[in-house]
Design an enzyme around this catalytic site. Sequence first.
Site, short mmCIF file in Angstrom:
data_model
loop_
_atom_site.label_atom_id
_atom_site.label_comp_id
_atom_site.label_asym_id
_atom_site.label_seq_id
_atom_site.Cartn_x
_atom_site.Cartn_y
_atom_site.Cartn_z
N HIS A 122 -11.41 -5.33 -3.28
CA HIS A 122 -10.83 -4.08 -2.74
C HIS A 122 -11.90 -3.02 -2.55
O HIS A 122 -12.45 -2.51 -3.52
CB HIS A 122 -9.84 -3.51 -3.74
CG HIS A 122 -8.54 -4.23 -3.79
ND1 HIS A 122 -7.37 -3.59 -4.10
CD2 HIS A 122 -8.21 -5.51 -3.57
CE1 HIS A 122 -6.38 -4.47 -4.07
NE2 HIS A 122 -6.86 -5.64 -3.76
N ARG A 147 -10.91 -6.25 1.41
CA ARG A 147 -9.79 -5.42 1.85
C ARG A 147 -10.27 -3.98 1.92
O ARG A 147 -10.93 -3.51 0.99
CB ARG A 147 -8.64 -5.56 0.85
CG ARG A 147 -7.37 -4.89 1.31
CD ARG A 147 -6.31 -4.89 0.23
NE ARG A 147 -6.35 -3.66 -0.53
CZ ARG A 147 -5.33 -3.19 -1.27
NH1 ARG A 147 -4.21 -3.89 -1.37
NH2 ARG A 147 -5.45 -2.07 -1.92
N TYR A 159 -1.89 5.18 -0.73
CA TYR A 159 -1.94 3.91 -1.45
C TYR A 159 -3.34 3.28 -1.34
O TYR A 159 -3.92 3.25 -0.25
CB TYR A 159 -0.90 2.89 -0.91
CG TYR A 159 -1.24 1.52 -1.42
CD1 TYR A 159 -0.98 1.18 -2.74
CD2 TYR A 159 -1.92 0.61 -0.62
CE1 TYR A 159 -1.39 -0.04 -3.25
CE2 TYR A 159 -2.33 -0.62 -1.12
CZ TYR A 159 -2.05 -0.93 -2.44
OH TYR A 159 -2.47 -2.13 -2.95
N ASP A 210 -3.89 -3.50 3.80
CA ASP A 210 -2.52 -3.49 3.25
C ASP A 210 -1.79 -2.24 3.75
O ASP A 210 -2.20 -1.11 3.44
CB ASP A 210 -2.61 -3.46 1.71
CG ASP A 210 -1.26 -3.73 1.05
OD1 ASP A 210 -0.23 -3.69 1.75
OD2 ASP A 210 -1.25 -3.96 -0.18
N HIS A 212 1.29 -1.66 2.99
CA HIS A 212 2.16 -1.34 1.85
C HIS A 212 3.55 -0.87 2.29
O HIS A 212 4.04 0.19 1.83
CB HIS A 212 1.46 -0.33 0.92
CG HIS A 212 1.63 -0.67 -0.53
ND1 HIS A 212 2.53 -0.04 -1.34
CD2 HIS A 212 1.02 -1.58 -1.31
CE1 HIS A 212 2.47 -0.54 -2.56
NE2 HIS A 212 1.56 -1.50 -2.57
N GLU A 236 -1.24 -6.72 5.95
CA GLU A 236 -0.29 -7.08 4.88
C GLU A 236 0.89 -6.11 4.80
O GLU A 236 0.73 -4.90 4.99
CB GLU A 236 -1.07 -7.05 3.56
CG GLU A 236 -0.23 -7.27 2.34
CD GLU A 236 -1.05 -7.11 1.06
OE1 GLU A 236 -2.30 -7.22 1.12
OE2 GLU A 236 -0.45 -6.85 0.01
N GLU A 262 4.21 -10.19 -1.74
CA GLU A 262 3.87 -9.94 -3.15
C GLU A 262 5.09 -9.53 -3.96
O GLU A 262 5.09 -9.69 -5.17
CB GLU A 262 2.74 -8.90 -3.25
CG GLU A 262 3.15 -7.51 -2.83
CD GLU A 262 1.98 -6.53 -2.84
OE1 GLU A 262 0.86 -6.93 -2.52
OE2 GLU A 262 2.22 -5.36 -3.17
N ARG A 283 2.38 -14.30 0.19
CA ARG A 283 1.65 -13.66 -0.91
C ARG A 283 2.31 -13.84 -2.28
O ARG A 283 1.89 -13.23 -3.26
CB ARG A 283 1.51 -12.16 -0.63
CG ARG A 283 0.84 -11.85 0.65
CD ARG A 283 -0.43 -11.09 0.55
NE ARG A 283 -0.44 -9.99 -0.38
CZ ARG A 283 -1.27 -9.89 -1.43
NH1 ARG A 283 -2.13 -10.84 -1.67
NH2 ARG A 283 -1.23 -8.84 -2.21
N GLU A 339 -6.25 -12.88 -3.82
CA GLU A 339 -6.63 -11.49 -4.09
C GLU A 339 -7.28 -11.40 -5.48
O GLU A 339 -6.82 -12.05 -6.43
CB GLU A 339 -5.38 -10.59 -4.06
CG GLU A 339 -5.68 -9.13 -4.28
CD GLU A 339 -4.44 -8.24 -4.20
OE1 GLU A 339 -3.33 -8.79 -4.26
OE2 GLU A 339 -4.60 -7.02 -4.08
N TRP A 403 6.97 3.32 -0.84
CA TRP A 403 5.64 3.51 -1.38
C TRP A 403 4.81 2.27 -1.15
O TRP A 403 5.28 1.18 -1.23
CB TRP A 403 5.68 3.80 -2.90
CG TRP A 403 4.28 3.90 -3.43
CD1 TRP A 403 3.40 4.92 -3.22
CD2 TRP A 403 3.56 2.90 -4.17
NE1 TRP A 403 2.19 4.62 -3.79
CE2 TRP A 403 2.27 3.39 -4.38
CE3 TRP A 403 3.91 1.63 -4.66
CZ2 TRP A 403 1.30 2.66 -5.07
CZ3 TRP A 403 2.97 0.91 -5.35
CH2 TRP A 403 1.66 1.43 -5.54
O1 LIG Z 1 -2.58 -5.71 -4.39
C1 LIG Z 1 -1.78 -5.40 -3.52
O2 LIG Z 1 -1.80 -5.88 -2.39
C2 LIG Z 1 -0.76 -4.41 -3.82
O3 LIG Z 1 -0.04 -4.04 -2.93
C3 LIG Z 1 -0.66 -3.95 -5.22
C4 LIG Z 1 0.69 -3.41 -5.58
O4 LIG Z 1 0.81 -2.07 -5.18
C5 LIG Z 1 0.88 -3.49 -7.08
O5 LIG Z 1 0.69 -4.81 -7.48
C6 LIG Z 1 2.25 -2.99 -7.50
O6 LIG Z 1 2.51 -3.29 -8.82
MG LIG Z 2 -0.11 -5.43 -1.29
#
Ligand SMILES: O=C(O)C(=O)C[C@H](O)[C@H](O)CO
Ligand SMILES: [Mg+2]
Length: 403
Positions: A122, A147, A159, A210, A212, A236, A262, A283, A339, A403
Amino acid sequence: MKITNARVIVCSPGRNFVTLKLETDEGLTGIGDATLNGRELSVAAYLTEHVIPCLIGRDAHQIEDIWQYLYKGAYWRRGPVTMTAIAAVDTALWDIKAKAAGLPLYQLLGGKSRTGVMVYGHANGSDIEHTVDEVLRYADAGYKAIRAQSGVPGLEKVYGVGKGTLFYEPADADLPSEHDWSTEKYLRHTPKLFERIREKLGFEHHLLHDVHHRLTPIEAGRLGKSLEPFNLFWMEDATPAENQDAFRLIRQHTTTPLAVGEIFNSIWDCKELIENQLIDYVRATVVHAGGITHLRRIADLASLYQVRTGCHGATDLSPVCMGAALHFDLWVPNFGIQEYMRHTEETDAVFPHAYTFDQGMLYPGDVPGHGVEIDEALAAKYPYKRAYLPVNRLQHDGTLWNW
Ligand SMILES: O=C(O)C(=O)C[C@H](O)[C@H](O)CO
Ligand SMILES: [Mg+2]
């Protein structure tokens, strides 16, 4: 081999983790991650009150039967709390079975399909130039895939961008902190970020991003299209995925590869996404998707449609989940990427592990089991601290957003 004892260990070495430990009459033990970020104690209670009483006396070798017993036997199926609890039991049982066989877990799954596991790190920065510097730092550290997330002009908290750059931790407060959001500002900024990164980095490395869950499908289509010249490995969570069909619209507008999953906890969350080839990477990972036993089922379905895996690996997935995921990754034929967000030194000390990092790859190691243990005495020194994930509001009128 009978399960004789089971307990839940909750600790907070830098962040909260929930771990299930199983003991057997043959002296072998196994552990599984049961961490559900921001809702940790719900899984701890589900395990302690409802699952553990049903485990004592069962044959630890009957992984599949125990999985079915916990899934069908609850009557109430799926959901993050249930599936995380089942995952913890499943992971601990695979750990025990592999230890009993004297083999690293990947050998029980079918052996190695590759030499190591490509991971992405990251790179986070407060603005474009800061993010570019971070990306270059990851490239220098040997990462093949990075990322990139950056602060957005005019938004206070975004985020993926924290105070430090190495250890980003979104679950940061005793009550949910509030972030602000503007889709317009984000969409104006993000293509410029990737244009600049490619200018400085070139095209040898994989780049990921991401979203998000923040865009509507048509906005996601627009972003994907504008990022096409920068060859992303994936975009993502472009839009929330409760409605799997929403991804059709994104797909119709862009060739940027799509990753999602995820927050998925069962095969039913991604069945249509996979069967209709609406995504490229799934994911889901060990801890939130029912353990190795269920994740394997998801991966097998995905393999029929050339969808590859890209297991979630943020810091809220404990080293126990990471260890198990790496054995899975080493085996799974349709592997894509893993990841890897580094844990703090405190976390690593509580969870001694066999996996190692070298030149952008992780290696699960060859010790019997999944290769991760818990130092219970050290864990006891870090008591649970309530910590919530943030919430997000639209900047112009305060509407609660994703979020
Ligand atoms: O790692 C990622 O891609 C995420 O989006 C992390 C998330 O926000 C996180 O795991 C939430 O608990
Ligand atoms: Mg994510």
